[in-house]
Design a protein around this motif. Structure first.
Motif, PDB file in Angstrom:
ATOM      1  N   THR A  33      52.276  55.261  62.902  1.00  0.00           N
ATOM      2  CA  THR A  33      51.724  56.392  62.133  1.00  0.00           C
ATOM      3  C   THR A  33      50.337  56.068  61.591  1.00  0.00           C
ATOM      4  N   MET A  34      50.074  54.779  61.385  1.00  0.00           N
ATOM      5  CA  MET A  34      48.751  54.426  60.868  1.00  0.00           C
ATOM      6  C   MET A  34      47.676  54.665  61.918  1.00  0.00           C
TER       7      MET A  34
ATOM      8  N   GLU B 206      48.160  56.631  50.894  1.00  0.00           N
ATOM      9  CA  GLU B 206      46.981  57.483  51.076  1.00  0.00           C
ATOM     10  C   GLU B 206      47.180  58.475  52.215  1.00  0.00           C
ATOM     11  N   SER B 207      47.762  57.988  53.289  1.00  0.00           N
ATOM     12  CA  SER B 207      48.008  58.879  54.427  1.00  0.00           C
ATOM     13  C   SER B 207      48.947  60.003  54.012  1.00  0.00           C
TER      14      SER B 207
ATOM     15  N   TYR C 289      48.999  64.778  53.434  1.00  0.00           N
ATOM     16  CA  TYR C 289      49.965  65.808  53.840  1.00  0.00           C
ATOM     17  C   TYR C 289      50.761  66.337  52.653  1.00  0.00           C
ATOM     18  N   ASN C 290      50.275  66.008  51.467  1.00  0.00           N
ATOM     19  CA  ASN C 290      50.951  66.431  50.236  1.00  0.00           C
ATOM     20  C   ASN C 290      52.388  65.929  50.142  1.00  0.00           C
TER      21      ASN C 290
ATOM     22  N   GLU D 104      58.871  60.422  57.140  1.00  0.00           N
ATOM     23  CA  GLU D 104      58.337  61.687  56.623  1.00  0.00           C
ATOM     24  C   GLU D 104      56.899  61.897  57.090  1.00  0.00           C
ATOM     25  N   LEU D 105      56.145  60.796  57.080  1.00  0.00           N
ATOM     26  CA  LEU D 105      54.743  60.899  57.499  1.00  0.00           C
ATOM     27  C   LEU D 105      54.640  61.344  58.953  1.00  0.00           C
ATOM     28  N   LEU D 106      55.479  60.783  59.827  1.00  0.00           N
ATOM     29  CA  LEU D 106      55.404  61.186  61.241  1.00  0.00           C
ATOM     30  C   LEU D 106      55.739  62.683  61.383  1.00  0.00           C
TER      31      LEU D 106
END
Lengths: 635, 242
Positions: free
Chosen positions: B166-167, B197-198, B202-203, B221-223
């Motif tokens: 994801t980074m 930060e990432s 995406y809030n 969740e980030l993905l």
């Protein structure tokens, strides 16, 4: 799994209905949630799709839509949805769309059912979800008997009725036989048939007066009146009476307001009994009663000031006994006005009788019967038009100072905006007051009205009540015809907005970054009062109390359907949270009682209800702007 | 062969299905054999249909040749749902000493590690959890190098498999210049800060970092957020893995 390492459990524990769950159940929930991210603008639930999970909004905001496409609800962090569909038929009734980027936790249906089965608070919450606000307000009302019990329940005997011509001695004998402390005096009806009723003898009568055992002492014996004189000679004429279906509370207030010990109770125009103070005291020991009685027995300012501590304790007791905001407000207003009235009596005793008639009026919350324990003094003097500043003002200046200093000593701080009779500008003859109000309404500007809107809540406390009535008539007559005035008032009313964002930042504040509180008066009750006042002015209402104004507004088509009810509930809720937190401070002997609520003190449930109330206010404010636009200059 | 493949990783995407199939044949440890045999989806499979597993390792330092793994968090998920009820978390004893510095970093104490099992004894469970699921990590080199080194040390075999990072998805989108600047630095700054930060972009809410399980959840969740914003559920999975 070490679920406690995740923030899920702690997050849910802050929000209703999870805040009431025992730890063990909460753990079970946190371990079973599924998670998904939704980008702003995407559909979360589509109408009629099957649903088998409870949705919990971990972050972000979503909107729920009605069948018609209109907005049904807006939900944010900590809110749940989908439960009514789970309880119904597992089909989505109201579609949901993400307003912001949102993270959702899903609780499986089986677990949701378990929660409903095992936890009453949880099932109550989901059962009453749509009616949340209303349910709590009604719950609060159920707690107070005084408000719901009707006066007739306290009447256990027929009143003693005598004719106006009966000799005093004969009336006294009848009182002895009946073992009663008063008689009601009947007379033949005058030309107005409105006040007459037909007695058992089929004759028409009207209630002409009341005579109490105390009158026999203070009027008959003390003045040496003949025992053979007719009762009509010493009776109190046209007594204040109450209808039998009024509440006990209303009766109590009526007696306090008018400082009477006996209150005839009427069924329509027919006297069915007499209520006296001990009847009510027996019914509900009520400290504010004694307090008001006490106020009128004090003979100097220092004695009055000594009573101010009792105001706080009786307020706290009232709240603890489950009084609603109306009861609390009226009790505090009655107490506050009694202080002012007694101070005026004492002032007159010291300074001598007034050189011209006057009316002492209160403004703002006291006039609306809505003060809280933190109310300061807002008052003014309306003087007779024969007032000559050269000759008379020294007296009224002294009287105003006496009352104002006295009120300050009794716990009513001086008004910071200097709206007090001690200010020469607010100590003027009636004609000047009429000019003031005329100017405010005819040539308004938001700036000009910013500080004077407080004058549009006004009530007489002592003296020539009629002066205040004349001003109220003037306002009711002219305000509806002055769109610029209404627009200016509306513009000011929108200056204070409800703290809708507060609930989203609440979690951050918990981290201890900064502590913040909401001022429930400034951000809640005050803007709501402002808003209701404008609608009331627009429909020519003469009511001062916010609930009474809402009653008047309800008779018009000013507000869309259902809004009146919602405003009423929102006002009750905001007032009660504010009042309860003040009572909490007092019961804990905290020095500072104010209008702020610290988030930690709010239960998750209270927070949720507050949020609902703030939303009602916010919607109503938006409507206000549309309803009373500033007319363009050309017109 | 494995080392040769590994050295080319940064330049081009290896043929993961072929690599896993060949390892399934020549793996000596039955646990690795089983894992490799579960294979990987066809690169053309839409990402929305692929079973995924977010993984995060906490380590005693940043150098796989000198430092060891102290904890592992895995969270199975799809773009549809992150299955927390199936999440797993292990504390394991590294074969290299735990420095005081890393203790403050991870909140895992010496005594916790002292009583923890060796990675070898949880490997079966770990691989069972990952089998048939495509791994998702935030900053690929750590998970890839540490896991491979730990397994090589214990079994004398390599453990390599495709990963979505994801980074790097984020770097490609938002931070190419930043990314180059970062790569010029020797190590890497604390991972959770970049993850945090990432996520902010995406809030996504702020989580307490430096815990393998919560970082794995945060990564999952980030993905989901990245795919929702920049790609679609139809995007072939081969576009993402390295």
């Amino acid at each position: 799994m070490t679920i406690e390492q995740l923030d899920i459990r702690d997050h849910m524990a802050q929000f209703a209905p999870f805040d009431t769950l025992p730890d063990e159940l909460l753990d079970r929930v946190a371990e079973q949630v599924d998670v998904r991210y939704f980008q702003a603008g995407t559909d979360l639930l589509v109408k009629d799709q099957p649903i088998h999970e409870l949705w919990y909004l971990r972050s972000g905001a979503v909107e729920m839509f009605k069948r018609s496409g209109g907005l049904f609800n807006r939900l944010s962090e900590g809110d749940i949805f989908g439960y009514s569909d789970l309880l119904r038929n597992n089909r989505v009734r109201f579609p949901v769309r993400a307003l912001e980027d949102s993270l959702v936790y899903f609780i499986p249906e089986a677990l949701f059912q378990q929660l409903c089965d095992e936890n009453d608070e949880f099932s109550d919450f989901v059962d009453t979800g749509g009616q949340r606000l209303k349910a709590t307000v009604e719950e609060q009302h159920r707690g107070s008997d005084m408000l719901t019990t009707r006066v007739r329940k306290l009447i256990h005997r027929q009143p003693l009725l005598v004719e106006a011509g009966m000799p005093l001695q004969q009336a006294a004998r009848q009182m002895r036989e009946e073992n009663t402390t008063c008689v009601l005096v009947l007379d033949a009806p005058e030309d107005d048939w409105e006040h007459s009723f037909s007695g058992r003898d089929n004759q028409s009568w009207r209630l002409a007066g009341i005579l109490t055992d105390r009158d026999f002492c203070t009027r008959v014996l003390a003045d040496g009146i003949s025992p053979q004189a007719p009762v009509s000679e010493v009776m109190s004429r046209d007594p204040i009476a109450i209808q039998s279906d009024e509440s006990v509370y209303e009766a109590m207030l009526c007696m306090l307001r008018n400082n009477v010990q006996h209150l005839p109770v009427l069924h329509r125009r027919h006297p069915i009994g007499v209520l006296n103070l001990p009847d009510i005291v027996r019914y509900e020991t009520h400290s504010s009663l004694y307090l008001v009685n006490n106020i009128f027995h004090q003979t100097d300012v220092s004695q009055l000031a000594a009573l101010s501590g009792e105001v706080r304790t009786s307020f706290a007791r009232l709240v603890r006994d489950g009084a609603n905001s109306e009861m609390t407000g009226q009790a505090l207003a009655t107490i506050g006005r009694s202080f002012a009235r007694r101070l005026l009596e004492l002032g007159e005793a010291e300074l001598g009788p007034p050189p011209v008639p006057y009316c002492f009026m209160v403004l703002g919350s006291m006039a609306r019967d809505e003060p809280t324990i933190t109310a300061d003094q807002d008052n003014a003097l309306i003087l007779d038009d024969r007032f000559d500043p050269e000759r008379h003002d020294a007296y009224f200046k002294d009287l105003a100072a006496f009352v104002s200093d006295g009120l300050a000593a009794c716990g009513y701080p001086y008004c910071k905006g200097d709206i007090m009779a001690t200010n020469e500008r607010w100590r003027q003859p009636l004609k000047v007051w009429k000019r003031y109000f005329g100017e405010w309404m005819d040539e308004p500007s938001p700036e000009r009205l910013l500080h004077s809107s407080i004058f549009f809540d006004l009530a007489s406390v002592h003296g020539e009540e009629e002066y205040v009535e004349q001003l109220q008539d003037l306002i009711a007559e002219r305000a509806p015809q002055r769109p610029v005035f209404l627009a200016a008032m509306a513009r000011n009313a929108l200056g204070r907005t409800p703290p809708l964002g507060f609930f989203r930042t609440f979690v951050m504040e918990r981290d201890g970054k900064h502590r913040q509180s909401i001022n429930l008066k400034r951000r809640g009750t005050a803007p709501l009062v402002d808003l209701v006042r404008i609608h009331a002015l627009a429909c020519g209402s003469k009511a001062q109390n916010t609930f009474a104004r809402l009653d008047d507004i309800a008779r018009t088509r000013l507000l869309p359907e259902g809004v009146n009810e919602r405003l009423r509930h929102a006002f009750e809720l905001l007032s009660m949270v504010r009042i309860r937190h003040q009572a909490y401070d007092i019961e804990r002997n905290e020095d500072t009682t104010d209008n702020s609520v610290v988030p930690e003190r709010l239960s998750g449930r209270e927070r949720r209800h507050l949020k609902d109330a703030f939303e009602v206010l916010s919607h109503a404010q938006k409507f206000l702007g549309f309803r009373y636009p500033m007319p363009s200059k050309g017109r | 062969m494995a080392t040769r493949l590994f050295s080319r990783l940064s330049k081009q995407v290896p043929d993961w299905p072929t690599y896993l199939a060949s390892r399934a044949k020549d793996a000596k440890d039955p646990r690795l054999e089983r894992y490799y045999a579960s294979g990987t989806p066809d690169p053309d499979t839409p990402i929305g249909e692929v079973p995924l597993v977010a993984m995060d390792l906490e380590t005693t330092g940043l150098d796989a040749s000198r430092h060891g793994i102290v904890s592992i968090g895995v969270v199975p998920f799809t773009l549809e749902r992150i299955r927390l009820s199936e999440a797993r978390y292990w504390v394991v004893a590294p074969r290299r000493p735990l420095s005081a510095e890393s203790v403050t970093f991870h909140h895992i104490t010496h005594s916790e590690v002292a009583s923890a099992p060796d990675l070898d004894s949880v490997l079966d469970e770990l691989l069972a959890c990952m089998a048939g699921r495509l791994a998702v990590v935030h900053y690929r080199p750590i998970e890839r190098e540490f896991l491979d080194a730990a397994i090589h040390e214990r079994l004398d075999e390599h453990l390599l498999f495709p990963m979505i990072d994801t980074m790097s998805l984020e770097a490609v989108r938002h931070r190419r210049r930043h990314w180059l600047w970062l790569r010029r630095l020797m190590g890497r700054p604390p991972a959770s800060i970049r993850l945090h930060e990432s996520r902010q972009r995406y809030n996504l809410p702020a989580y307490t970092g430096h815990h393998a399980l919560s970082d794995a959840l945060a990564t999952a969740e980030l993905l989901q957020a990245q795919i929702a914003r920049h790609y679609s559920w139809q995007t072939p999975v081969g576009t993402f893995w390295r």
